[in-house]
Enzyme design. Structure first.
Site, PDB file in Angstrom:
ATOM      1  N   GLU A  15     -24.754  70.630  70.025  1.00  0.00           N
ATOM      2  CA  GLU A  15     -23.616  70.952  71.036  1.00  0.00           C
ATOM      3  C   GLU A  15     -22.794  70.310  69.337  1.00  0.00           C
ATOM      4  OE1 GLU A  15     -22.349  73.005  73.841  1.00  0.00           O
ATOM      5  OE2 GLU A  15     -23.925  74.060  73.073  1.00  0.00           O
ATOM      6  N   ASP A  26     -21.440  72.617  78.384  1.00  0.00           N
ATOM      7  CA  ASP A  26     -22.928  73.209  78.256  1.00  0.00           C
ATOM      8  C   ASP A  26     -24.125  73.161  78.100  1.00  0.00           C
ATOM      9  OD1 ASP A  26     -21.193  75.918  77.972  1.00  0.00           O
ATOM     10  OD2 ASP A  26     -21.944  75.881  75.914  1.00  0.00           O
TER      11      ASP A  26
END
Length: 218
Positions: A15, A26
């Site tokens: 990420e 997420d």
């Protein structure tokens, strides 16, 4: 548990490569599943969650999360007295949504879906005001609204994906008609649910013979 922690940590590094300074939401939700609360940099689990069905639509419009986040930050610095209240309102929407979901977990009612739909609409308008909307997402909202359903962008915005709440009283032909309308716009659609499990780890001993043979052949 340790395996999931390791997967989550490596996913977070991925990420960082894509988003620069990600929240960690997420990768955490993908690893652990369920539903999460993100507030003031802290992530916590939402324990009580009703069964909610959604339509996930990919507009296929590429976007840069880094650029969109930077744009919102720039707008906040330029118009602090205008943008800060928007962010405060979005936080209030999230809290009201969480309260509604907790009520629905024990006794879901049609009125709860009306509240969620109204919150979705308000949130989408706020996100447009922040500058993270896109014409494709507006088109998505218009198509689903024509079928009596409510949608908002998800993720960074600027294209990407949107979600549409599917009420339990919807007949499948209605859903299929809406999916066809969205597909005609060039979008991809998937029916799914909120609060699904995260990463599952299986030992070799738990695999059935057919799966084991397939893996052995790789």
């Amino acid at each position: 548990m340790e395996d999931l922690e390791l997967i989550n940590k490596w996913a977070f590094q991925g990420e960082r490569m894509i988003h620069g300074n990600p929240s960690g939401v997420d990768n955490t939700i993908s690893a652990w599943g369920g539903a999460l609360r993100y507030q003031q940099g802290k992530i916590s689990s939402i324990k009580r969650l009703p069964a909610l069905k959604i339509l996930l639509t990919n507009t296929k419009v590429p976007r840069s999360t880094k650029a969109l986040v930077a744009s919102v930050r720039s707008r906040l610095l330029k118009f602090p007295e205008i943008v800060a209240p928007l962010l405060t309102s979005i936080n209030a929407i999230s809290l009201e949504c969480e309260r509604t979901l907790e009520e629905m977990a024990s006794a879901p009612a049609p009125e709860h879906y009306l509240v969620l739909e109204e919150l979705i609409d308000i949130n989408q308008h706020h996100l447009n005001a922040l500058g993270v909307g896109h014409a494709s997402l507006d088109q998505l909202c218009q198509v689903t609204m024509a079928h009596g359903l409510h949608s908002k962008l998800t993720g960074a915005g600027g294209g990407g994906c949107g979600i549409t709440l599917l009420r339990p009283d919807l007949e499948q032909p209605e859903v299929e008609a809406m999916k066809q309308a969205l597909t005609s716009c060039g979008f991809d659609c998937w029916e799914t649910s909120i609060g699904a499990p995260g990463v599952s780890i299986h030992s070799a001993a738990s695999l059935d013979a057919q799966v084991q043979r397939a893996l052995d052949g790789l």
